[in-house]
Design a protein around this motif. Sequence first.
Motif, PDB file in Angstrom:
ATOM      1  N   PHE A  58       4.010  18.650 -21.252  1.00  0.00           N
ATOM      2  CA  PHE A  58       4.883  19.687 -21.809  1.00  0.00           C
ATOM      3  C   PHE A  58       4.064  20.932 -22.147  1.00  0.00           C
ATOM      4  CE2 PHE A  58       6.857  21.824 -25.406  1.00  0.00           C
ATOM      5  CZ  PHE A  58       8.184  21.955 -25.006  1.00  0.00           C
ATOM      6  N   LEU A  59       2.909  20.716 -22.781  1.00  0.00           N
ATOM      7  CA  LEU A  59       2.024  21.834 -23.122  1.00  0.00           C
ATOM      8  C   LEU A  59       1.461  22.487 -21.854  1.00  0.00           C
ATOM      9  CD1 LEU A  59       0.698  23.304 -25.531  1.00  0.00           C
ATOM     10  CD2 LEU A  59      -1.154  21.622 -25.418  1.00  0.00           C
ATOM     11  N   ARG A 103       2.624  31.410 -17.889  1.00  0.00           N
ATOM     12  CA  ARG A 103       3.851  31.676 -17.131  1.00  0.00           C
ATOM     13  C   ARG A 103       3.756  31.083 -15.722  1.00  0.00           C
ATOM     14  NH1 ARG A 103       5.969  37.809 -15.716  1.00  0.00           N
ATOM     15  NH2 ARG A 103       7.798  37.211 -14.481  1.00  0.00           N
ATOM     16  N   ARG A 104       4.858  30.483 -15.257  1.00  0.00           N
ATOM     17  CA  ARG A 104       4.933  29.933 -13.906  1.00  0.00           C
ATOM     18  C   ARG A 104       6.119  30.526 -13.174  1.00  0.00           C
ATOM     19  NH1 ARG A 104       6.862  25.368 -13.806  1.00  0.00           N
ATOM     20  NH2 ARG A 104       7.279  25.091 -16.040  1.00  0.00           N
ATOM     21  N   PRO A 124       6.533  24.190  -9.788  1.00  0.00           N
ATOM     22  CA  PRO A 124       7.521  23.479 -10.610  1.00  0.00           C
ATOM     23  C   PRO A 124       6.859  22.744 -11.759  1.00  0.00           C
ATOM     24  CG  PRO A 124       7.134  22.325  -8.533  1.00  0.00           C
ATOM     25  CD  PRO A 124       6.398  23.626  -8.440  1.00  0.00           C
ATOM     26  N   GLY A 125       7.651  22.425 -12.766  1.00  0.00           N
ATOM     27  CA  GLY A 125       7.144  21.753 -13.941  1.00  0.00           C
ATOM     28  C   GLY A 125       6.955  20.264 -13.718  1.00  0.00           C
ATOM     29  N   SER A 126       6.553  19.591 -14.770  1.00  0.00           N
ATOM     30  CA  SER A 126       6.238  18.170 -14.708  1.00  0.00           C
ATOM     31  C   SER A 126       7.497  17.322 -14.874  1.00  0.00           C
ATOM     32  CB  SER A 126       5.219  17.826 -15.789  1.00  0.00           C
ATOM     33  OG  SER A 126       5.749  18.121 -17.078  1.00  0.00           O
ATOM     34  N   GLY A 127       7.342  16.036 -14.627  1.00  0.00           N
ATOM     35  CA  GLY A 127       8.457  15.112 -14.789  1.00  0.00           C
ATOM     36  C   GLY A 127       7.991  13.682 -14.688  1.00  0.00           C
ATOM     37  N   PHE A 168       3.933   9.901 -13.752  1.00  0.00           N
ATOM     38  CA  PHE A 168       4.293  11.287 -14.029  1.00  0.00           C
ATOM     39  C   PHE A 168       3.873  12.153 -12.844  1.00  0.00           C
ATOM     40  CE2 PHE A 168       3.182   8.980 -17.839  1.00  0.00           C
ATOM     41  CZ  PHE A 168       4.263   9.210 -18.670  1.00  0.00           C
ATOM     42  N   GLU A 169       4.479  13.322 -12.731  1.00  0.00           N
ATOM     43  CA  GLU A 169       4.079  14.276 -11.707  1.00  0.00           C
ATOM     44  C   GLU A 169       4.030  15.674 -12.296  1.00  0.00           C
ATOM     45  OE1 GLU A 169       6.757  14.284  -8.426  1.00  0.00           O
ATOM     46  OE2 GLU A 169       8.556  14.520  -9.655  1.00  0.00           O
ATOM     47  N   TYR A 170       3.127  16.477 -11.775  1.00  0.00           N
ATOM     48  CA  TYR A 170       2.969  17.850 -12.240  1.00  0.00           C
ATOM     49  C   TYR A 170       2.390  18.672 -11.085  1.00  0.00           C
ATOM     50  CZ  TYR A 170      -2.057  16.959 -12.674  1.00  0.00           C
ATOM     51  OH  TYR A 170      -3.367  16.661 -12.406  1.00  0.00           O
ATOM     52  N   SER A 171       2.226  19.966 -11.295  1.00  0.00           N
ATOM     53  CA  SER A 171       1.802  20.857 -10.211  1.00  0.00           C
ATOM     54  C   SER A 171       0.499  21.576 -10.526  1.00  0.00           C
ATOM     55  CB  SER A 171       2.884  21.908  -9.931  1.00  0.00           C
ATOM     56  OG  SER A 171       4.056  21.319  -9.445  1.00  0.00           O
ATOM     57  N   ASP A 172      -0.342  21.722  -9.514  1.00  0.00           N
ATOM     58  CA  ASP A 172      -1.490  22.623  -9.510  1.00  0.00           C
ATOM     59  C   ASP A 172      -1.600  23.171  -8.088  1.00  0.00           C
ATOM     60  OD1 ASP A 172      -2.778  23.038 -12.037  1.00  0.00           O
ATOM     61  OD2 ASP A 172      -3.384  20.938 -12.066  1.00  0.00           O
ATOM     62  N   ALA A 173      -2.798  23.456  -7.612  1.00  0.00           N
ATOM     63  CA  ALA A 173      -2.926  24.036  -6.276  1.00  0.00           C
ATOM     64  C   ALA A 173      -4.222  23.578  -5.622  1.00  0.00           C
ATOM     65  CB  ALA A 173      -2.882  25.562  -6.339  1.00  0.00           C
ATOM     66  N   TRP A 174      -4.220  23.635  -4.285  1.00  0.00           N
ATOM     67  CA  TRP A 174      -5.382  23.274  -3.475  1.00  0.00           C
ATOM     68  C   TRP A 174      -5.997  24.545  -2.906  1.00  0.00           C
ATOM     69  CZ3 TRP A 174      -6.714  24.307   1.540  1.00  0.00           C
ATOM     70  CH2 TRP A 174      -7.769  23.557   2.085  1.00  0.00           C
TER      71      TRP A 174
END
Length: 505
Positions: A111-112, A118-119, A123-126, A147-153
């Motif tokens: 959540f934090l 800002r995004r 997409p956010g986590s879940g 759980f899943e969340y987003s970053d980048a490669w």
Amino acid sequence: MAAARQDVDCDVLVVGGGINGAGIARDIAGRGLCVALCERDDLASHTSSASTKLIHGGLRYLEHYEFGLVKKALAEREVLLRAAPHIMRPLRFVMPHTGQRPALLIRAGLFLYDRLARRELLPGSGGVRFSCHPAGRALQPSFKVGFEYSDAWVDDARLVVLNAVDAAQKGACVLPRTACTQARRDGDVWRVTLTKQDGTHKDVTVRCIVNAAGPWAASFLDTALQRPAAARLRLVKGSHIVVPRMFEHDDAYLFQHTDGRIVFAIPYERDFTLIGTTDVEYTGDPGRVAIAHDEVRYLCDVASHYFRQPVVPSDVVWSYAGVRPLLDDAASNASAVTRDYRLQMDEQGAPLLTVFGGKLTTYRRLAEEGADLVCKALDHRGAAWTADACLPGGDLFGAVPQNRSVLEFDQWVSALRVRYAWLDCALVGRYARAYGTRIHTLLQECGSMADMGEQVLPGLYEAELDYLRRHEWAMTAEDILWRRTKLGLHLPGGAAAVLDAWLAE
């Protein structure tokens, strides 16, 4: 602005051709100062090509209360994605829940993580139930939820090269395979000796030196400058292995192992999975770092603990190791050492800026802060600019970075395939990912396969080799097969010797 001196060869000499050095050279050159960048080996030869290839906030750093670092890194993710959508892409991470940490604590951390910056693109986590998620098929059946969340490669080595290319386009002189072997203050200038790998020397005079030598930052101060370091570096070795692809989907995995370490498993180069990293204290020569057998075994054992398909050392098709120059914050565990950076400006005479620490994701911010300090020291009015600029090849839909370049990258590649219908579709895709809009420079004199020249190795034509040598300082097979591209993973044994022989001719 102060008047330019007539007795100096350049305003700023940046020592170190990793991501921090290349980023600082680019930023300062874009502010109108005369810049030279020297690197004793090839660009991105060491730490900056040995990362986990991630642009990320650092979810695990929240456990160490490094909220400032995480917020800074999270804010950079989408800035960098928009600037270089060809060498970066969003990446979804799946984290099996092992029970090691309470689910509520993980949810609070995610959540934090979602809200510290800002995004717009990510997409956010879940939560995840593996019985109905593609990522579940590759995992041991004991893992039910996660759980899943987003970053980048990111292609880390190409990120370095593109910063150097942009620096050169803005007037910087980029000098790979050139070491700064001596520097002494002479009033308000530095008298510097640059030494090429063939042993030839050149003496130059510069107004300011930036020490971005990474793992060698402290030793450069000691040997070339005869000055003590104000901060201590802690060298931590991170090693990775590459195995044949272990899952069909495009998500990555984050494993919170029972020993407290984090290990990633990431889709890599279409046919492979990248697994890493380790965190091991290192005391040897950073230029001779290599993965140890026990590290290979450790990474295999961690992967086997989570995946249905066991991983054994004989599966490893490639491995690499790098030394991270981290700020020594007295943490007892190497994994807990801060990934933040410190910039030290010494103005007791001609200015000297030294970079300690840092991580790939925050390189642009580091470079911006460093350029601010240099411009102030040289009384030069140069405004920050890189937050709103594309890296070379990233201007898919115009010079201003935009979300469209990330969201519509595949459509842009489809249009390229129409434009270059005479070229193999897979090759167009590879060129698009490596070079972005600079594919037009690579192919500017080509209208058919005959114009591509000799196919030196499968999928590697003379046109690309000429481009890499003329525009990206590539000289050897290793430069080309492992840093400018990752074709070394896809080609048979002996390919490097064939290419080196061709280059020698």
